[in-house]
Design a protein around this motif. Structure first.
Motif, PDB file in Angstrom:
ATOM      1  N   PRO A  72     -20.318   6.283  26.036  1.00 54.41           N
ATOM      2  CA  PRO A  72     -19.744   7.628  26.065  1.00 54.41           C
ATOM      3  C   PRO A  72     -18.356   7.679  25.447  1.00 54.41           C
ATOM      4  O   PRO A  72     -17.619   6.703  25.444  1.00 54.41           O
ATOM      5  CB  PRO A  72     -19.672   7.942  27.567  1.00 54.41           C
ATOM      6  N   ALA A  73     -18.000   8.841  24.880  1.00 55.68           N
ATOM      7  CA  ALA A  73     -16.649   9.145  24.409  1.00 55.68           C
ATOM      8  C   ALA A  73     -16.121   8.168  23.362  1.00 55.68           C
ATOM      9  O   ALA A  73     -14.919   7.940  23.280  1.00 55.68           O
ATOM     10  CB  ALA A  73     -15.685   9.220  25.598  1.00 55.68           C
ATOM     11  N   LYS A 113     -17.481  13.095  17.681  1.00 55.11           N
ATOM     12  CA  LYS A 113     -17.937  14.234  18.483  1.00 55.11           C
ATOM     13  C   LYS A 113     -18.890  15.131  17.705  1.00 55.11           C
ATOM     14  O   LYS A 113     -19.810  15.735  18.284  1.00 55.11           O
ATOM     15  CB  LYS A 113     -16.730  15.046  18.968  1.00 55.11           C
ATOM     16  N   THR A 134     -21.981   9.171  31.472  1.00 53.67           N
ATOM     17  CA  THR A 134     -20.633   9.636  31.772  1.00 53.67           C
ATOM     18  C   THR A 134     -19.682   8.450  31.801  1.00 53.67           C
ATOM     19  O   THR A 134     -20.097   7.291  31.818  1.00 53.67           O
ATOM     20  CB  THR A 134     -20.591  10.361  33.124  1.00 53.67           C
ATOM     21  N   GLU A 144     -12.145   7.857  33.807  1.00 51.62           N
ATOM     22  CA  GLU A 144     -10.974   8.365  33.103  1.00 51.62           C
ATOM     23  C   GLU A 144     -10.208   7.228  32.432  1.00 51.62           C
ATOM     24  O   GLU A 144      -9.732   6.312  33.092  1.00 51.62           O
ATOM     25  CB  GLU A 144     -10.060   9.110  34.074  1.00 51.62           C
ATOM     26  N   THR A 200      -7.512   3.958  24.598  1.00 49.57           N
ATOM     27  CA  THR A 200      -8.747   3.424  24.028  1.00 49.57           C
ATOM     28  C   THR A 200      -8.458   2.888  22.629  1.00 49.57           C
ATOM     29  O   THR A 200      -7.668   3.473  21.886  1.00 49.57           O
ATOM     30  CB  THR A 200      -9.840   4.509  23.932  1.00 49.57           C
ATOM     31  N   ASP A 204     -15.349   7.839  16.635  1.00 49.64           N
ATOM     32  CA  ASP A 204     -14.444   8.980  16.767  1.00 49.64           C
ATOM     33  C   ASP A 204     -13.102   8.633  16.112  1.00 49.64           C
ATOM     34  O   ASP A 204     -12.471   7.643  16.470  1.00 49.64           O
ATOM     35  CB  ASP A 204     -14.244   9.300  18.255  1.00 49.64           C
TER      36      ASP A 204
END
Length: 435
Positions: A66-67, A71, A81, A84, A88, A107
């Protein structure tokens, strides 16, 4: 991440387990996490319809993290999920595709760090847009921004620090990593060996990695036998390979001779240019690489694979392709396509080029085609990975408290006489307890 684990070092092995390639490792501490490498697994037998993010995830060639992905590409995809994290980063060990191929899917808000040599080589290799998976909304040759790191520089990502050190590998600019969290010292080798031109780099890296809490180590060479050390009698080095190639040239003075190798192994190409008794002629993109990275000017030609003009090369060094096809003694030239145009009875030297070996379905077809043209196939190979007994030496030099073998089909063949060993599963988290 559960609250009770936030102030502990956690290592997650997202991929690259029980396989060779596609290594993605995450190290986290509190609100900081970093990832090592961003490539794909090599599974040509799948015959994928495309290399979209969705297709690669569906076929488990890349992990569902994830993340991390762009995007614009990951919207609507089912990804887990995440806790927090305020800090990164991603680090690349070297340019080989199983470590770098999907960087354009990362990303761009996430920093990507690599040695300056790796950044330069990656851009050069992707000049024609055929090396990395292209970004859907950028030009083919695009390479996402990379923050260049030099030897001795410490990168800080929240509460984690990373030092990159050069290691000996068959990819120019390869590095290993020394990772420190507030309570642990971790080491990731990337890919390394002790039998190339830069063996001392690997030794220096090992000396700096001594007594680490966790050693995450590649084990490619122990993948192919239950008793790999019994087969570990090879003493063939990079220098031996070039000497053998020169001998083949001298033994075949009136014969067309061609060769190919993996383009990231720049030092091998440079040595061939230096030592060959014939005039070496490289395909234009390889000639451009040597010019950009080593400032070596070499004769070149344009292939149908890469016909676009490279403006910065000296035009006087260009050799017409037709001259190469009829040559029987003046040139040693790199061939990358249209092997069917070679002379009947010619000699082709395969030096860790694609197709890489029996695991690639294209390899058997390639050999069959050469045989049909009466083209002699000679393989001159020198692995980029440490031999089994050298892996033992590396472990002995580092003396790790915990060994985690990765990037291998048989991790059980690596042992740790100096502490514990864990054989992780894909996706497994290891929480390193404090002293």
């Amino acid at each position: 991440m559960e609250l009770k684990d936030k102030n502990k070092t956690i290592v997650t092995f997202h991929s690259g387990i029980m396989t060779i390639g596609g290594t993605v490792i995450e190290v986290s501490y509190n609100d900081s996490h970093i990832f090592f490498d961003f490539g794909t697994e090599f599974r040509p037998e799948l015959n994928l319809k495309d290399e979209s993010l969705e297709t690669l995830l569906k076929n488990r060639l890349i992990p569902a993290i994830p993340a991390v992905y762009d995007k614009n590409l990951s919207t609507g995809l089912e990804l887990p999920t995440i806790g927090e994290f305020n800090h990164t980063a991603v680090f690349l060990s070297h340019v080989h595709l199983d470590h770098s191929k999907m960087v354009n899917y990362l990303d761009e808000d996430i920093p990507l760090y690599a040695f300056g040599k790796t950044e330069q080589l990656l851009k050069s290799l992707n000049r024609a847009g055929t090396f990395l998976i292209p970004s859907p909304d950028k030009e083919l040759s695009y390479v996402r921004p990379i923050t260049k790191v030099e030897q001795g520089e410490i990168v800080t990502v929240g509460e984690i620090t990373v030092e990159m050190m050069p290691v000996d590998h068959d990819a120019y600019g390869a590095t290993g990593f020394l990772i420190r969290t507030p309570d642990k010292f971790l080491v990731y080798t990337g890919d390394l060996r002790l039998h190339g031109y830069d063996a001392q780099d690997t030794i220096d890296f090992c000396n700096n990695a001594q007594d680490c809490d966790m050693l995450m180590m590649e084990g490619v060479s122990v993948s192919f036998s239950d008793n790999p050390r019994e087969l570990d009698i090879e003493t063939f080095t990079e220098e031996d390979l070039v000497e053998s190639l020169v001998e083949l040239e001298l033994e075949n003075p009136d014969r067309q001779i061609t060769f190919n190798g993996y383009p990231a192994n720049l030092k091998r190409f440079a040595k061939i240019v230096e030592r060959s008794p014939r005039t070496v002629v490289l395909e234009v993109q390889m000639a451009a690489l040597l010019a950009e990275i080593f400032n070596i000017e070499v004769a070149y030609y344009y292939s149908s694979k890469n016909p676009e003009k490279v403006e910065f090369l000296d035009e006087s060094l260009e050799i017409p392709y037709e001259n190469l096809l009829t040559d029987k003694g003046e040139y040693l030239w790199q061939i990358v396509d249209n092997f069917e145009n070679l002379q009947n009875g010619s000699l082709y030297i395969h030096s860790d080029a694609e197709p890489l070996g029996d695991f690639d379905p294209a390899y058997a077809k390639f050999l069959k085609m050469l045989a049909s043209k009466n083209i002699e196939f000679t393989r001159l190979s020198c692995s980029g990975h440490a031999r089994p007994r050298d892996l033992d030496k590396i472990i002995a030099m580092i003396h790790p408290k915990l060994l985690v073998p990765i990037h291998t089909l048989k991790p059980e063949n690596l042992e740790n006489p100096y502490g514990e060993r864990i054989l992780p599963r894909r996706g497994q988290k290891i929480i390193l307890q404090g002293e």
